[in-house]
Write a protein that holds these residues in place. Structure first.
Motif, PDB file in Angstrom:
ATOM      1  N   THR A   1       0.867  -1.140   0.033  1.00 39.01           N
ATOM      2  CA  THR A   1       0.061   0.034   0.100  1.00 39.01           C
ATOM      3  C   THR A   1       0.918   1.166  -0.032  1.00 39.01           C
ATOM      4  O   THR A   1       1.016   1.935   1.021  1.00 39.01           O
ATOM      5  CB  THR A   1      -0.906  -0.152   1.244  1.00 39.01           C
ATOM      6  OG1 THR A   1      -0.186  -0.188   2.453  1.00 39.01           O
ATOM      7  CG2 THR A   1      -1.598  -1.250   1.279  1.00 39.01           C
ATOM      8  N   PRO A   2       1.603   1.341  -1.146  1.00 30.92           N
ATOM      9  CA  PRO A   2       2.778   2.418  -1.045  1.00 30.92           C
ATOM     10  C   PRO A   2       2.123   3.871  -1.032  1.00 30.92           C
ATOM     11  O   PRO A   2       3.014   4.668  -0.673  1.00 30.92           O
ATOM     12  CB  PRO A   2       3.438   2.175  -2.352  1.00 30.92           C
ATOM     13  CG  PRO A   2       2.252   1.612  -3.198  1.00 30.92           C
ATOM     14  CD  PRO A   2       1.551   0.818  -2.467  1.00 30.92           C
TER      15      PRO A   2
ATOM     16  N   GLY B   1       0.552   4.769   7.897  1.00 25.49           N
ATOM     17  CA  GLY B   1       0.070   6.070   7.069  1.00 25.49           C
ATOM     18  C   GLY B   1       1.407   6.604   6.300  1.00 25.49           C
ATOM     19  O   GLY B   1       1.397   7.928   5.673  1.00 25.49           O
ATOM     20  N   ILE B   2       2.501   6.266   6.191  1.00 30.13           N
ATOM     21  CA  ILE B   2       3.530   6.578   5.438  1.00 30.13           C
ATOM     22  C   ILE B   2       3.265   6.625   4.036  1.00 30.13           C
ATOM     23  O   ILE B   2       2.548   5.534   3.487  1.00 30.13           O
ATOM     24  CB  ILE B   2       4.901   5.867   5.856  1.00 30.13           C
ATOM     25  CG1 ILE B   2       4.931   4.340   5.288  1.00 30.13           C
ATOM     26  CG2 ILE B   2       5.441   5.962   7.337  1.00 30.13           C
ATOM     27  CD1 ILE B   2       6.299   3.650   5.277  1.00 30.13           C
ATOM     28  N   SER B   3       4.068   7.287   3.281  1.00 27.03           N
ATOM     29  CA  SER B   3       4.140   7.305   1.759  1.00 27.03           C
ATOM     30  C   SER B   3       5.345   6.805   1.556  1.00 27.03           C
ATOM     31  O   SER B   3       6.580   7.262   1.918  1.00 27.03           O
ATOM     32  CB  SER B   3       3.774   8.584   1.247  1.00 27.03           C
ATOM     33  OG  SER B   3       3.874   8.666  -0.100  1.00 27.03           O
TER      34      SER B   3
ATOM     35  N   ASP C   1      -4.719  -0.007  -3.681  1.00 21.21           N
ATOM     36  CA  ASP C   1      -5.057   1.506  -3.257  1.00 21.21           C
ATOM     37  C   ASP C   1      -6.369   1.890  -2.653  1.00 21.21           C
ATOM     38  O   ASP C   1      -7.120   2.327  -3.321  1.00 21.21           O
ATOM     39  CB  ASP C   1      -4.740   2.383  -4.816  1.00 21.21           C
ATOM     40  CG  ASP C   1      -4.647   3.727  -4.731  1.00 21.21           C
ATOM     41  OD1 ASP C   1      -4.023   4.196  -3.901  1.00 21.21           O
ATOM     42  OD2 ASP C   1      -5.026   4.153  -5.843  1.00 21.21           O
ATOM     43  N   TYR C   2      -6.027   1.353  -1.576  1.00 23.82           N
ATOM     44  CA  TYR C   2      -7.465   1.261  -0.781  1.00 23.82           C
ATOM     45  C   TYR C   2      -8.010   2.542  -0.340  1.00 23.82           C
ATOM     46  O   TYR C   2      -9.339   2.893  -0.154  1.00 23.82           O
ATOM     47  CB  TYR C   2      -7.187   0.486   0.678  1.00 23.82           C
ATOM     48  CG  TYR C   2      -6.558   1.067   1.528  1.00 23.82           C
ATOM     49  CD1 TYR C   2      -7.059   2.041   2.629  1.00 23.82           C
ATOM     50  CD2 TYR C   2      -4.929   1.417   1.459  1.00 23.82           C
ATOM     51  CE1 TYR C   2      -6.024   2.734   3.762  1.00 23.82           C
ATOM     52  CE2 TYR C   2      -4.182   2.076   2.576  1.00 23.82           C
ATOM     53  CZ  TYR C   2      -4.678   2.538   3.782  1.00 23.82           C
ATOM     54  OH  TYR C   2      -3.935   3.239   4.485  1.00 23.82           O
ATOM     55  N   ASP C   3      -7.269   3.615  -0.405  1.00 23.88           N
ATOM     56  CA  ASP C   3      -7.706   4.995  -0.004  1.00 23.88           C
ATOM     57  C   ASP C   3      -6.962   6.130  -0.758  1.00 23.88           C
ATOM     58  O   ASP C   3      -7.061   7.305  -0.543  1.00 23.88           O
ATOM     59  CB  ASP C   3      -7.787   5.509   1.462  1.00 23.88           C
ATOM     60  CG  ASP C   3      -6.330   5.706   2.098  1.00 23.88           C
ATOM     61  OD1 ASP C   3      -5.536   5.503   1.133  1.00 23.88           O
ATOM     62  OD2 ASP C   3      -6.212   5.906   3.035  1.00 23.88           O
TER      63      ASP C   3
END
Length: 471
Positions: free
Chosen positions: A248-249, A256-258, A282-284
């Motif tokens: 989930t990048p 919560g990190i990018s 890409d959940y959100d």
């Protein structure tokens, strides 16, 4: 049977004083919370829409819309010719789930901060209904036959255009498969990879345990792969022996990190080197508040990244509508697996979503949700600062949850969680999402806020602070 009283409208007076553009939503939230909290008890008869509008000094239309919305949600019931009443099931429905730490004798949950659920009251019923009417009026009879297992062409085209514009993916409609959410996208990929001889798939640590359960259902083992502040650590990934990972990048769940650009590049280099694949959940991806959206990883290498998303957070999980963009090398196998699994998603639902997207209603819904969720996030940050000072919050720039690290002086994690549960507040510790067990005595929480009104968010944090402050 209870009759209407002053309580039926006095609790709504603050909402009636809200700015005009927010007054309707504020009125619905206040009424919803009054029923949830018991201030409006089950069986209470509500005033007529005309009477309540006069008492509050608002338009009758606002009150009518609020009554209709809450009746549809089950908070109110309306008997033709007999008025509107507070429903019997409202409090039991919202208080029926208990925190893991609460035990069998714990009180009902009054505020549920567990993540993963959007505010279902924001579902755009009128716009969705208009799209349904438009579709039913024009959909030709042959379209109601067995669909292309990839999905209706008009929906695939609409989604491809939207994803290219909003998420920066490389979206060929011919390689887009409509599916029942990210869960089915994961399962489809799992079956294909297992048939190709893979034995395991890597998942982020911390990450969503649901990914492991989904791939286990296809016969694949899972390997936890550690993260740091930049993303997946390359060395443990290389040593794991896996040839597929789920990530989930853009907004890592739950930290919560990018991911940094370097880690994104390193992951794709790894996938090419081992002839492997990356599933990007890409959940959100559409919810960004304080920074520009981070483009999807798939845009960097669409032949190594399987991209998956859904409308579960933007519309409602109950629609069971999502999509996956599949590399050319896997496409035929994924489509065949989809065909044998369910023969494709329901045609009418697909056609309605296509209409909803192409007429711009989906973009409007995202803007509406973004405003509401930003307000709730801000209420959470303010409440934490006021009631639990010293709490360090991260992951606040995007998504529908935050990570809160509560100082150790509020008590060890077990005591903190037990006291919160006794106060009727459901919380989920970060340790439930991975293998790490920090020993520093601090409580790390994954706090979901999207499904709660700002007043409920503030009340929930206040309840926690009062509970953990007791000796």
């Amino acid at each position: 049977m209870r009759s209407q009283g002053q309580a039926a409208w006095e609790v709504l007076l603050p909402a009636a004083a809200a700015p005009a553009r927010r007054r309707g939503r504020a009125l619905q939230e206040a009424l919803r919370e009054a029923v949830r909290s018991g201030r409006l008890a089950a069986g209470t008869r509500m005033p007529s829409t005309r009477a309540l509008a006069g008492d509050l000094g608002v338009s009758r239309g606002l009150v009518t819309e609020a009554y209709e919305q809450l009746t549809a949600e089950g908070y109110l019931r309306s008997d033709r010719g007999a008025g509107t009443w507070v429903g019997d099931a409202a409090r039991s429905r919202h208080g029926g789930t208990h925190a893991r730490w609460a035990g069998a004798s714990a009180p009902e949950v009054r505020v549920d901060f567990r993540p993963g659920t959007p505010d279902l009251s924001l579902f755009p019923r009128s716009a969705w209904s208009a799209a349904q009417r438009a579709v039913l009026a024009r959909l030709p009879h042959p379209a109601l036959g067995y669909p292309d297992p990839r999905g209706l062409p008009e929906l695939r085209q609409a989604l491809a255009a939207m994803l290219t514009r909003r998420r920066g993916v490389v979206a060929d409609p011919e390689r887009l498969v409509v599916c029942s959410g990210v869960a089915q996208a994961s399962t489809l990929l799992g079956f294909v990879l297992r048939a190709r001889g893979l034995a395991a798939v890597g998942i982020e640590d911390p990450g969503s345990p649901e990914h492991g359960r989904l791939f286990a259902s296809t016969g694949l083992d899972t390997v936890w792969l550690p993260l740091d502040e930049e993303g997946l650590r390359p060395e443990p990934l290389a040593a794991s022996g896996v040839r597929a990972v789920v990530v989930t990048p853009s907004h890592q769940f739950p930290s919560g990190i990018s991911w940094s650009a370097e880690r994104r590049a390193a992951l794709l280099d790894w996938a090419r080197a081992v002839d492997g694949y990356v599933l990007e959940d890409d959940y959100d991806g559409d919810f960004r508040y304080d920074r520009a959206p981070v483009g999807a990883l798939q845009g960097l290498d669409p032949e190594r990244v399987v991209y998956a998303g859904s409308v579960s957070k933007s519309l409602a999980p109950g629609l069971r509508l999502g999509w996956t963009l599949v590399p050319e090398a896997l496409l035929a196998e994924v489509v065949e697996r989809k065909r044998t699994m369910d023969l494709g998603n329901p045609v009418l639902d697909q056609a309605v979503l296509a209409e909803f997207v192409t007429r711009g209603a989906y973009d409007r819904q995202l803007r509406h949700c973004q405003r509401a969720y930003r307000e709730r996030r801000d209420a959470l940050l303010s409440a934490l600062a006021e009631h639990l000072p010293g709490t360090v919050v991260s992951g606040i720039a995007a998504g529908l949850h935050v990570i809160a690290r509560v100082p150790g002086h509020y008590g060890p994690p077990e005591r903190f969680l037990a006291r919160a549960a006794e106060a009727g507040v459901a919380l989920r510790p970060l340790e439930e999402y991975g293998t790490a067990r920090p020993g520093d005595g601090e409580v790390r929480l994954v706090i979901g806020y999207a499904h709660l009104a700002p007043t409920v968010v503030s009340d929930g944090i206040r309840r926690v602070a009062e509970a953990v402050g007791r000796e």
